[in-house]
Design an enzyme around this catalytic site. Structure first.
Site, PDB file in Angstrom:
ATOM      1  N   GLU A  79       0.829  -1.198   0.000  1.00 51.99           N
ATOM      2  CA  GLU A  79       0.000   0.000   0.000  1.00 51.99           C
ATOM      3  C   GLU A  79       0.871   1.259   0.000  1.00 51.99           C
ATOM      4  O   GLU A  79       1.841   1.352   0.756  1.00 51.99           O
ATOM      5  CB  GLU A  79      -0.919   0.012   1.220  1.00 51.99           C
ATOM      6  CG  GLU A  79      -1.890  -1.151   1.300  1.00 51.99           C
ATOM      7  CD  GLU A  79      -2.968  -1.101   0.225  1.00 51.99           C
ATOM      8  OE1 GLU A  79      -3.118  -0.030  -0.414  1.00 51.99           O
ATOM      9  OE2 GLU A  79      -3.657  -2.120   0.033  1.00 51.99           O
ATOM     10  N   ARG A  89     -17.852  -1.463   6.399  1.00 52.36           N
ATOM     11  CA  ARG A  89     -18.932  -2.156   5.679  1.00 52.36           C
ATOM     12  C   ARG A  89     -19.518  -3.280   6.525  1.00 52.36           C
ATOM     13  O   ARG A  89     -20.629  -3.739   6.277  1.00 52.36           O
ATOM     14  CB  ARG A  89     -18.405  -2.729   4.356  1.00 52.36           C
ATOM     15  CG  ARG A  89     -17.308  -3.771   4.528  1.00 52.36           C
ATOM     16  CD  ARG A  89     -16.870  -4.389   3.219  1.00 52.36           C
ATOM     17  NE  ARG A  89     -15.820  -5.376   3.435  1.00 52.36           N
ATOM     18  CZ  ARG A  89     -16.030  -6.629   3.795  1.00 52.36           C
ATOM     19  NH1 ARG A  89     -17.275  -7.068   3.984  1.00 52.36           N
ATOM     20  NH2 ARG A  89     -15.016  -7.458   3.979  1.00 52.36           N
ATOM     21  N   CYS A 142      -7.754  -2.386   8.542  1.00 53.65           N
ATOM     22  CA  CYS A 142      -6.427  -2.361   7.921  1.00 53.65           C
ATOM     23  C   CYS A 142      -5.957  -0.923   7.715  1.00 53.65           C
ATOM     24  O   CYS A 142      -4.855  -0.547   8.111  1.00 53.65           O
ATOM     25  CB  CYS A 142      -6.449  -3.091   6.576  1.00 53.65           C
ATOM     26  SG  CYS A 142      -6.588  -4.881   6.700  1.00 53.65           S
ATOM     27  N   HIS A 164      -1.226  -5.888   1.599  1.00 49.41           N
ATOM     28  CA  HIS A 164      -2.439  -6.699   1.553  1.00 49.41           C
ATOM     29  C   HIS A 164      -2.187  -7.998   0.793  1.00 49.41           C
ATOM     30  O   HIS A 164      -1.491  -8.001  -0.234  1.00 49.41           O
ATOM     31  CB  HIS A 164      -3.577  -5.927   0.879  1.00 49.41           C
ATOM     32  CG  HIS A 164      -4.467  -5.229   1.846  1.00 49.41           C
ATOM     33  ND1 HIS A 164      -4.705  -3.874   1.816  1.00 49.41           N
ATOM     34  CD2 HIS A 164      -5.200  -5.714   2.891  1.00 49.41           C
ATOM     35  CE1 HIS A 164      -5.542  -3.549   2.796  1.00 49.41           C
ATOM     36  NE2 HIS A 164      -5.856  -4.648   3.458  1.00 49.41           N
TER      37      HIS A 164
END
Length: 200
Positions: A79, A89, A142, A164
């Site tokens: 990332e 979510r 994360c 990831h």
């Protein structure tokens, strides 16, 4: 030998495993120039970051590198940026479900890692493992961890990064619908090793 604090998340969303944790467990205790300090992290907003920051203050690592599971991704993805947003979510493992909240009130909208993410991705590809740089760590725990660590250590000599990982073939096989993207733990561990070897 330099120190690298390497973290991975516990299972979440009712899962029995997490590909990042399986990868962490399989890695050696020394990679390249680094002694590896391994840490399992809770999937809880805020508490994940606090636990890693506390460990970093204790061990004083040169690098903090976090691993996380990203189902649906077909590559190992270092990332580039953490963003100042938590927008869940699903509930985390403590039932928290923040929506459209800043991680650090008044903090920068985004913070870039100083790790050589493009070199890391290229090294993984050279080793035969699919990889590309990602510009979104999501808005779940994360990213909450990644951004919090970047914000805390940005003015220090401690480098912070996040990678990831896809799910494993066993995880893919357990889904109600076929999941075409997965990597073995061995492939993901090899990828993380190649990434760490790029860090100076």
């Amino acid at each position: 030998m330099k120190k690298l604090l390497l973290t991975a998340f516990e299972p979440f969303e009712g899962e029995k495993m997490n590909s990042s944790l399986l990868t962490l467990i399989s890695l050696p205790d020394a990679i390249g120039d680094f002694r590896i300090i391994k840490m399992e992290v809770p999937v809880i907003f805020g508490f994940a970051a606090k636990s890693v920051i506390d460990s970093a203050l204790k061990f004083e690592p040169d690098v903090i590198l976090c691993l996380g599971q990203a189902e649906g991704r077909k590559e190992v993805t270092p990332e580039k940026i953490g963003i100042n947003l938590k927008n869940a979510r699903i509930p985390d493992n403590a039932g928290l479900e923040p929506m459209n909240e800043e991680i650090v009130p008044g903090g920068p909208d985004g913070i870039f890692t100083k790790l050589p993410v493009w070199d890391m991705a290229q090294a993984m590809r050279d080793a035969g493992i699919p990889s590309s740089v990602s510009y979104s760590a999501g808005t779940f725990v994360c990213n909450d961890l990644f951004y919090s660590l970047l914000e805390r250590f940005t003015e220090t000599d401690t480098q912070v990064g996040f990678i990831h990982l896809p799910i494993t073939p066993d995880q893919a096989a357990s889904r109600p619908e076929p999941q075409p993207f997965s990597l073995t733990v061995e492939q993901m561990a090899a990828a993380v090793e190649e990434a760490i070897k790029c860090i100076r």
